[in-house]
Design an enzyme around this catalytic site. Structure first.
Site, PDB file in Angstrom:
ATOM      1  N   ASP A 278       1.100  -1.146  -0.069  1.00  0.00           N
ATOM      2  CA  ASP A 278       0.371  -0.491   0.317  1.00  0.00           C
ATOM      3  C   ASP A 278       0.891   0.870   0.071  1.00  0.00           C
ATOM      4  O   ASP A 278       2.211   1.407   0.268  1.00  0.00           O
ATOM      5  CB  ASP A 278      -1.284  -0.059   1.381  1.00  0.00           C
TER       6      ASP A 278
HETATM    7  C1  GLC Z   1      -4.503   4.490   0.069  1.00  0.00           C
HETATM    8  C2  GLC Z   1      -5.270   3.014   0.275  1.00  0.00           C
HETATM    9  C3  GLC Z   1      -5.573   2.180  -0.789  1.00  0.00           C
HETATM   10  C4  GLC Z   1      -5.415   3.136  -2.418  1.00  0.00           C
HETATM   11  C5  GLC Z   1      -3.444   3.374  -2.135  1.00  0.00           C
HETATM   12  C6  GLC Z   1      -3.500   4.066  -3.627  1.00  0.00           C
HETATM   13  O1  GLC Z   1      -3.825   4.818   0.854  1.00  0.00           O
HETATM   14  O2  GLC Z   1      -4.597   2.892   1.735  1.00  0.00           O
HETATM   15  O3  GLC Z   1      -6.434   1.540  -0.538  1.00  0.00           O
HETATM   16  O4  GLC Z   1      -5.737   1.815  -3.253  1.00  0.00           O
HETATM   17  O5  GLC Z   1      -3.341   4.249  -1.021  1.00  0.00           O
HETATM   18  O6  GLC Z   1      -3.867   5.288  -3.889  1.00  0.00           O
END
Ligand code: GLC
Length: 728
Positions: A278
């Site tokens: 993430d």
């Molecule tokens: C965010 C979220 C995740 C998302 C990623 C990219 O912090 O936790 O769900 O897909 O970053 O945007």
């Protein structure tokens, strides 16, 4: 028979040839890549104009693209910007095309209901179609990869991300996982296929105190029985990627957790898709105080089996050094890069790096009649009717309506959070929908949704001059979603007590609860004549709500999460354990709490419609089954009302005695049926060991001898019971 076998053999040969052909291409490309170019593929950067987390923005990435330092880019919303960056990436030595990723959570440009709302439809075909439409718009806009579906089972509405998921039930979340993966990735022959990403692996919905990014701790049995199954369903549905969660799981951050990534995903489930971290979750292992520094974080993430580092640059900065020091084996890098390249080959990016990019096509599809119809069909099925005294609804013969509350005319709130390329200007509000029906609207703000200001006098006056009163209460569209945990879910007095004031105008009062999560509105519910949960329904919100208000669609939604009566009950969920002193109204000794009720306001699976349904006594054709055997539960449902409607039949199972404590009941089957007034239909459910088993404390799947209650009904509370014995 022979023809079938031959064609199966042919298909298998074709598929394996295709795979080996891609395998050969991947191996051939790997053989000419430098270590730096390989590491570049494992490095993901965010678009400059839009970030979805804390980071140090890159000034320009073009030079880095020429050097092959990025394999994928996220947060590019404009197809022409994507085209520009792809063109630059193709100028690198090997011209490996970029993957473009974006959070298309509930629609790209045409915004569909938030996933929690879609889950409330209990309509898998609609949910799959919603995902397919989102994929088409995304692909035309230059998106190859969406970071969806979010599969986190969530039992605590304080956590703002409940809006992104399917609610509190594991079985249903697994069903939705399959529907979304297949909708997003499409089938052979579909155009505009994009890669899905099952997230957040794993257990993110169980953060302590419902506080986003907090830690997670649970038993092995809890993990395997309640949080892993939706991800397993996604893997079995062929999901192209999986994202590791921010949280730790049993004291190890998921992004560095060998046991769950390498152990469960790779070794137990034989998953060979791409694993992406993430946002900055590789580097954040330092904040977890699990990594000494970012080099240590890179080592722990690659050791756990994470292929792509989203934004944190730990791989970019330290993997080469770690290889030189002999602490990371190049073979590990090759396996990670091989999975990334295979994904790009499968997407056809090497044949056509611009894939389905089509700005004109994207503009033509955006909120087209077909897209709007699909969004409206999904939205009206997501609405949950909780109260309808004296058949207040559907509305009949009204000429004027009092619309109370800013949400009646707010466009941006209807889109909810994570609304990708959605444009508020495209949203049809409730007020606009009434006007389009040539009904006189008397709008009054009634209250501020952002503070405790009241404008009740104008609201009561509007009510006096209208045939019916519609009050939209709730939260703001951006008050749920990531980093939106809330400590208070009870709607403020300036919203709730207004309902009682409006009743003084002696007109029917219909309350619409708008939000991205279960909210608490006991006072408003008591005073309302009718009450519906309309969530955030997207671009067609107003039309979908009026379709239901006027009975053009008979509401069929059911609650995918328990709605609490008090914030202190959280986390509250239907499939709780029995405990040594089960809660019961009969036994006065056991109170649950001495100062608040222990029962929720509304149970999981609950929802009303404009008709009624009656159930026969369910029958089981056998009293005992053994391994590989099954029994059949039969029940007849009758539409005992005056209008056609849909019922969501729910099957629950309860293990009467087991080697570990088990929930009082678990959802194991859903059938949504449509019946004309007076029509009856007999339905059957297969009762077999697949729905009787569970994972024990050693993570072993077991089906134990003994008795099981098998229950069926319209929600998790109103059930009729049969019993079956499982004997080895
Ligand atoms: C965010 C979220 C995740 C998302 C990623 C990219 O912090 O936790 O769900 O897909 O970053 O945007």
């Amino acid at each position: 028979m022979k023809v079938v076998l031959l064609s199966l053999l042919f298909m298998t040969t074709v598929v394996s040839a295709y795979s080996s052909n891609i395998g050969q291409k991947v191996d051939s490309l790997l053989s000419v890549m430098t270590l730096q170019e390989k590491i570049g593929q494992m490095n993901q950067v965010s678009g400059i104009d839009f970030s979805t987390g804390p980071w140090n923005k890159e000034s320009s990435i073009v030079d880095a693209l020429h050097r092959g330092e990025y394999g994928s880019v996220l947060n590019i919303h404009d197809p022409e910007e994507a085209r520009r960056l792809q063109t630059e990436a193709l100028r690198s030595r090997l011209g490996i095309p970029l993957l473009f990723g974006l959070d298309v959570i509930h629609g790209m440009s045409t915004i569909f209901p938030i996933p929690l709302a879609e889950s409330a439809s209990f309509d898998l075909a609609q949910i799959r179609q919603s995902s397919r439409f989102a994929a088409v718009e995304s692909a035309l806009c230059g998106v190859h990869w969406t970071f969806a579906p979010m599969l986190d089972v969530a039992r605590d509405a304080r956590w703002g991300r409940v809006m992104e998921g399917s609610g509190e039930d594991t079985y249903w979340a697994a069903q939705v996982a399959e529907a979304r993966v297949k909708g997003l990735q499409g089938e052979d022959g579909d155009s505009c296929r994009i890669v899905a990403c099952a997230k957040h692996f794993v257990g993110y919905g169980a953060v302590v105190a419902g506080r986003d990014y907090n830690n997670v701790d649970m038993s092995v049995a809890e993990l395997y029985n309640f949080y892993l199954p939706p991800f397993k369903a996604a893997v079995e549905a062929g999901v192209g990627s999986i994202m590791t969660a921010f949280n730790d799981m049993n004291n190890v951050p998921c992004t560095g957790n060998k046991e769950i990534v390498r152990g469960i995903l790779r070794d137990e489930w034989h998953y060979d898709g791409v694993v992406v971290s993430d946002w900055c979750s590789v580097a954040e292992m330092c904040n977890h105080r699990y990594a000494a520094d970012q080099k240590d974080a890179a080592l722990k993430a690659i050791a756990a089996g994470v292929d792509i580092d989203m934004v944190s640059r730990c791989y970019a900065q330290y993997l080469e050094e770690l290889v030189a020091e002999g602490r990371v084996d190049v073979a590990e890098i090759d396996r990670a890069v091989g999975r990334i390249l295979e994904l790009k080959y499968r997407l056809g990016l090497f044949d056509d790096p611009f894939c389905a990019f089509d700005s004109a096509g994207a503009d033509a599809v955006r909120c087209s009649p077909a897209m709007r119809k699909a969004a409206r069909d999904m939205a009206k099925r997501s609405i949950v009717l909780l109260k309808n005294d004296s058949a207040t609804l559907p509305l009949k013969n009204i000429k004027s309506v009092a619309l109370i509350g800013e949400l009646c005319r707010s466009k941006v709130d209807m889109m909810g959070n994570w609304s990708a390329n959605g444009d508020a200007a495209d949203v049809v509000t409730l007020e606009e929908a009434f006007l389009q029906r040539n009904i006189k609207t008397n709008y009054a703000k009634g209250f501020s949704i952002d503070n405790d200001e009241c404008y009740w006098k104008e609201a009561v006056n509007a009510a006096k001059h209208s045939d019916v009163v519609i009050v939209a209460v709730g939260e703001r569209g951006r008050q749920s979603g990531e980093d939106c945990s809330r400590g208070e879910l009870t709607l403020p007095d300036n919203q709730q007590k207004l309902i009682g004031e409006l009743k003084k105008a002696h007109k029917p009062v219909v309350v619409l609860v708008m939000g991205g999560r279960p909210l608490i509105f006991n006072l408003a519910a008591a005073d309302a004549d009718a009450l519906m949960v309309t969530w955030w329904l997207g671009s067609e919100a107003g039309n979908a709500i009026t379709d239901v208000l006027f009975g053009e669609y008979n509401p069929s939604g059911r609650l995918p999460m328990t709605f609490p009566a008090h914030i202190a009950q959280l986390p509250i969920y239907y499939n709780q354990k029995s405990t040594g002193r089960p809660l019961s109204e009969e036994v006065s000794f056991i109170k649950g709490y001495i100062d608040i009720p222990y029962k929720p306001a509304y149970p999981f699976g609950f929802g009303l419609g404009y008709t009624t349904f009656s159930y026969s006594v369910p029958k089981m054709d056998k009293s005992q089954i053994g391994p590989l055997e099954s029994a059949t539960l039969t029940v007849t449902v009758t539409n005992s009302g005056q209008v056609e409607g849909e019922e969501v039949l729910q099957l629950y199972v309860s293990d009467c005695v087991a080697s570990i404590t088990r929930p009082v009941r678990e959802l194991k089957g859903v059938q949504k049926i449509r019946l004309r007034a007076g029509e009856s239909r007999t339905l059957v459910f297969d009762i077999n060991e697949a729905i009787l088993g569970f994972y024990d404390n050693a993570a072993k799947y077991v089906v134990e001898e003994g008795f099981f209650d098998v229950m069926v009904g319209p929600n998790s509370n109103d059930l009729q019971k049969c019993q079956i014995e499982y004997k080895l």
